[in-house]
Design a protein around this motif. Sequence first.
Motif, PDB file in Angstrom:
ATOM      1  N   SER A   5       1.089  -0.419   0.031  1.00 32.91           N
ATOM      2  CA  SER A   5      -0.518  -0.497   0.059  1.00 32.91           C
ATOM      3  C   SER A   5       0.549   1.045  -0.144  1.00 32.91           C
ATOM      4  O   SER A   5       2.246   0.950   0.103  1.00 32.91           O
ATOM      5  N   PHE A   7       1.138   3.004   2.111  1.00 32.96           N
ATOM      6  CA  PHE A   7       1.512   3.183   3.576  1.00 32.96           C
ATOM      7  C   PHE A   7       2.514   1.834   3.712  1.00 32.96           C
ATOM      8  O   PHE A   7       2.929   2.060   4.848  1.00 32.96           O
ATOM      9  N   ARG A  61      -1.727  -0.230   4.519  1.00 30.75           N
ATOM     10  CA  ARG A  61      -3.021  -0.288   5.439  1.00 30.75           C
ATOM     11  C   ARG A  61      -3.637   0.777   4.407  1.00 30.75           C
ATOM     12  O   ARG A  61      -3.178   1.423   2.980  1.00 30.75           O
ATOM     13  N   PHE A  62      -4.139   0.675   4.141  1.00 33.49           N
ATOM     14  CA  PHE A  62      -5.018   1.522   3.169  1.00 33.49           C
ATOM     15  C   PHE A  62      -6.643   2.221   3.779  1.00 33.49           C
ATOM     16  O   PHE A  62      -7.201   1.756   4.748  1.00 33.49           O
ATOM     17  N   PRO A  63      -6.629   3.504   3.176  1.00 29.11           N
ATOM     18  CA  PRO A  63      -7.956   4.127   3.837  1.00 29.11           C
ATOM     19  C   PRO A  63      -8.886   3.685   3.527  1.00 29.11           C
ATOM     20  O   PRO A  63      -9.329   3.603   2.288  1.00 29.11           O
ATOM     21  N   GLY A  67     -12.770   7.355   5.540  1.00 33.90           N
ATOM     22  CA  GLY A  67     -12.106   7.616   7.197  1.00 33.90           C
ATOM     23  C   GLY A  67     -11.725   6.395   7.794  1.00 33.90           C
ATOM     24  O   GLY A  67     -10.846   6.936   8.580  1.00 33.90           O
ATOM     25  N   ASP A  68     -12.148   5.356   7.391  1.00 37.27           N
ATOM     26  CA  ASP A  68     -11.823   4.414   8.060  1.00 37.27           C
ATOM     27  C   ASP A  68     -10.839   3.640   7.682  1.00 37.27           C
ATOM     28  O   ASP A  68     -10.398   3.536   6.018  1.00 37.27           O
ATOM     29  N   TRP A  69      -9.992   2.942   8.440  1.00 36.22           N
ATOM     30  CA  TRP A  69      -8.485   2.659   7.948  1.00 36.22           C
ATOM     31  C   TRP A  69      -8.614   0.741   7.991  1.00 36.22           C
ATOM     32  O   TRP A  69      -9.525   0.089   8.910  1.00 36.22           O
ATOM     33  N   LEU A  70      -8.178   0.116   7.390  1.00 35.72           N
ATOM     34  CA  LEU A  70      -8.316  -1.737   6.719  1.00 35.72           C
ATOM     35  C   LEU A  70      -6.786  -1.377   6.615  1.00 35.72           C
ATOM     36  O   LEU A  70      -5.690  -0.861   6.152  1.00 35.72           O
ATOM     37  N   GLY A  71      -6.696  -2.804   7.755  1.00 35.41           N
ATOM     38  CA  GLY A  71      -4.941  -3.178   7.360  1.00 35.41           C
ATOM     39  C   GLY A  71      -4.950  -4.517   6.694  1.00 35.41           C
ATOM     40  O   GLY A  71      -5.632  -5.391   6.375  1.00 35.41           O
ATOM     41  N   PRO A  95     -10.261  -4.276   9.081  1.00 36.31           N
ATOM     42  CA  PRO A  95     -10.870  -3.018   9.221  1.00 36.31           C
ATOM     43  C   PRO A  95      -9.370  -2.745  11.002  1.00 36.31           C
ATOM     44  O   PRO A  95     -10.050  -4.090  11.815  1.00 36.31           O
ATOM     45  N   PHE A  96      -9.152  -1.658  11.267  1.00 33.46           N
ATOM     46  CA  PHE A  96      -8.369  -1.958  12.321  1.00 33.46           C
ATOM     47  C   PHE A  96      -9.265  -1.303  13.457  1.00 33.46           C
ATOM     48  O   PHE A  96      -8.442  -1.746  14.012  1.00 33.46           O
TER      49      PHE A  96
END
Length: 103
Positions: A5, A7, A61-63, A67-71, A95-96
């Motif tokens: 990603s 990130f 990581r992806f947003p 605005g929720d973050w996914l790992g 989901p984080f």
Amino acid sequence: MTLTSPFTVWEGDDVHGRRAVLTGVGIRLDRLFARAPGAARHVIPTGLDLTGEVQGRLHGRFPGVEGDWLGVVNYEIGYADGRREKLHLVDQLVPFHVLRKRE
């Protein structure tokens, strides 16, 4: 191969090779695989044990648009009958809010 990603944190160099930095996390399976309220329960002894927390390795990581973050996580899920082999899941978007950083 690792799903990368924008990130993803890398270690190493171009001469010796680059590797994604893995962060140890706990994954709360009860929250990730929440049952629908009022869903009938039918126990399958040879099914996957989707309770408790398992160890995983976060490497990206992806947003989300809201605005929720996914790992991006690698982890394993055991079977309810206690067998030694596990289901190996690689590059899963999680989901984080179901992750906890491990020390």
